[in-house]
Design a protein around this motif. Sequence first.
Motif, PDB file in Angstrom:
ATOM      1  N   GLU A  41      38.802 -51.475 -26.971  1.00 31.86           N
ATOM      2  CA  GLU A  41      40.112 -51.790 -26.392  1.00 31.86           C
ATOM      3  C   GLU A  41      41.241 -50.946 -26.973  1.00 31.86           C
ATOM      4  O   GLU A  41      42.186 -50.596 -26.266  1.00 31.86           O
ATOM      5  CB  GLU A  41      40.446 -53.281 -26.592  1.00 31.86           C
ATOM      6  N   ARG A  42      41.157 -50.645 -28.250  1.00 30.10           N
ATOM      7  CA  ARG A  42      42.247 -49.919 -28.898  1.00 30.10           C
ATOM      8  C   ARG A  42      41.991 -48.419 -28.985  1.00 30.10           C
ATOM      9  O   ARG A  42      42.730 -47.697 -29.661  1.00 30.10           O
ATOM     10  CB  ARG A  42      42.479 -50.494 -30.299  1.00 30.10           C
ATOM     11  N   GLU A  61      46.567 -62.770 -25.418  1.00 30.63           N
ATOM     12  CA  GLU A  61      47.620 -62.414 -26.364  1.00 30.63           C
ATOM     13  C   GLU A  61      48.525 -61.322 -25.796  1.00 30.63           C
ATOM     14  O   GLU A  61      49.745 -61.360 -25.967  1.00 30.63           O
ATOM     15  CB  GLU A  61      47.002 -61.956 -27.685  1.00 30.63           C
ATOM     16  N   THR A  62      47.930 -60.357 -25.118  1.00 29.53           N
ATOM     17  CA  THR A  62      48.720 -59.283 -24.520  1.00 29.53           C
ATOM     18  C   THR A  62      49.730 -59.829 -23.519  1.00 29.53           C
ATOM     19  O   THR A  62      50.876 -59.350 -23.437  1.00 29.53           O
ATOM     20  CB  THR A  62      47.804 -58.264 -23.825  1.00 29.53           C
ATOM     21  N   MET A 109      42.104 -61.246 -26.501  1.00 31.44           N
ATOM     22  CA  MET A 109      43.053 -60.138 -26.558  1.00 31.44           C
ATOM     23  C   MET A 109      43.892 -60.044 -25.287  1.00 31.44           C
ATOM     24  O   MET A 109      45.088 -59.733 -25.340  1.00 31.44           O
ATOM     25  CB  MET A 109      42.310 -58.832 -26.813  1.00 31.44           C
ATOM     26  N   MET A 110      43.298 -60.325 -24.135  1.00 35.60           N
ATOM     27  CA  MET A 110      44.052 -60.287 -22.884  1.00 35.60           C
ATOM     28  C   MET A 110      45.118 -61.373 -22.870  1.00 35.60           C
ATOM     29  O   MET A 110      46.275 -61.132 -22.484  1.00 35.60           O
ATOM     30  CB  MET A 110      43.110 -60.452 -21.689  1.00 35.60           C
TER      31      MET A 110
END
Length: 311
Positions: free
Chosen positions: A113-114, A221-222, A218-219
């Motif tokens: 992802e990063r 949180e984004t 992560m989605m």
Amino acid sequence: MERTPDTPAPDLRGKIALVAGATRGAGRAIAVQLGAAGATVYVTGRTTRERRSEYNRAETIEETAELVTEAGGTGIAVPTDHLVPEQVRALADRVDTEQGRLDLLVNDVWGGERLFEFDKKVWEHDLDAGLRLMRLGMDTHAISSHFLLPLLVRRPGGLVVEMTDGTAAYNGSHYRNSYFYDLVKNSVLRMGYVLAHELESYGGTAVTLTPGWMRSEMMLETLGVTEENWRDALTEVPHFCISESPAYVGRAVAALAGDADVARWNGQSVSSGQLAQEYGFTDLDGSRPDCWRYLVEVQEAGKPADPSGYR
């Protein structure tokens, strides 16, 4: 509140599964849903309570194993870096010693992802990040299959699920984010196809599976929301209305693992939404999102966000 799926959960008691890359996201949810069906699930990843990966996130494989056990199965956490052949060999030896076989392998390692950069040409994209992305998303799957499939082919009925992003039909006609991202996700599609040929004579099956727009940790949180209030994100990202919880693809894997006729899917590329229609399971809210059809027929067609008929 979680609703009960329309069809009974598969009975996977006595089945031995291994989810490679089960720290968070789809991998964790797959492991938990297999546990809910009664399976013994080895969960691997690099982040433990003592050590974090470069993700530097709080989720750990020990937590995943505990969730598997709480769901009704037996969760076994084994810290493993799937880029290190010696560690994967040791993992295979442990499963062999403790179980003598493997019924289900889920190759879910990703870790990118990063690392990938949206819409960057290959000459613009950070090269080290791109090459690292390819190693994490491709080499890990190959190394895992090399060491673990000898356990799976010991008796007929073994299943390998290769996890990717996008179906073969969708990816075949779409540019996927960047050179490196596209190569990785399409390479995994081909891995599932090739493994289908190599396993067939042993009575084994290989399937490539994709979730839709998944509400991973992560989605969420984004977008600044949680699983409980995710619809609040629709004001900024209207097409997020088609999103699905990680449990949805977890139930898809459990359904495949419980299908006595799973060989009918050998070599195919399938999605969580497609399998929900086939097997009758639902997402946590009782719906059946069909993300990949929605993306083409609604979002890419320029229509207003509306999941009616797609979940």
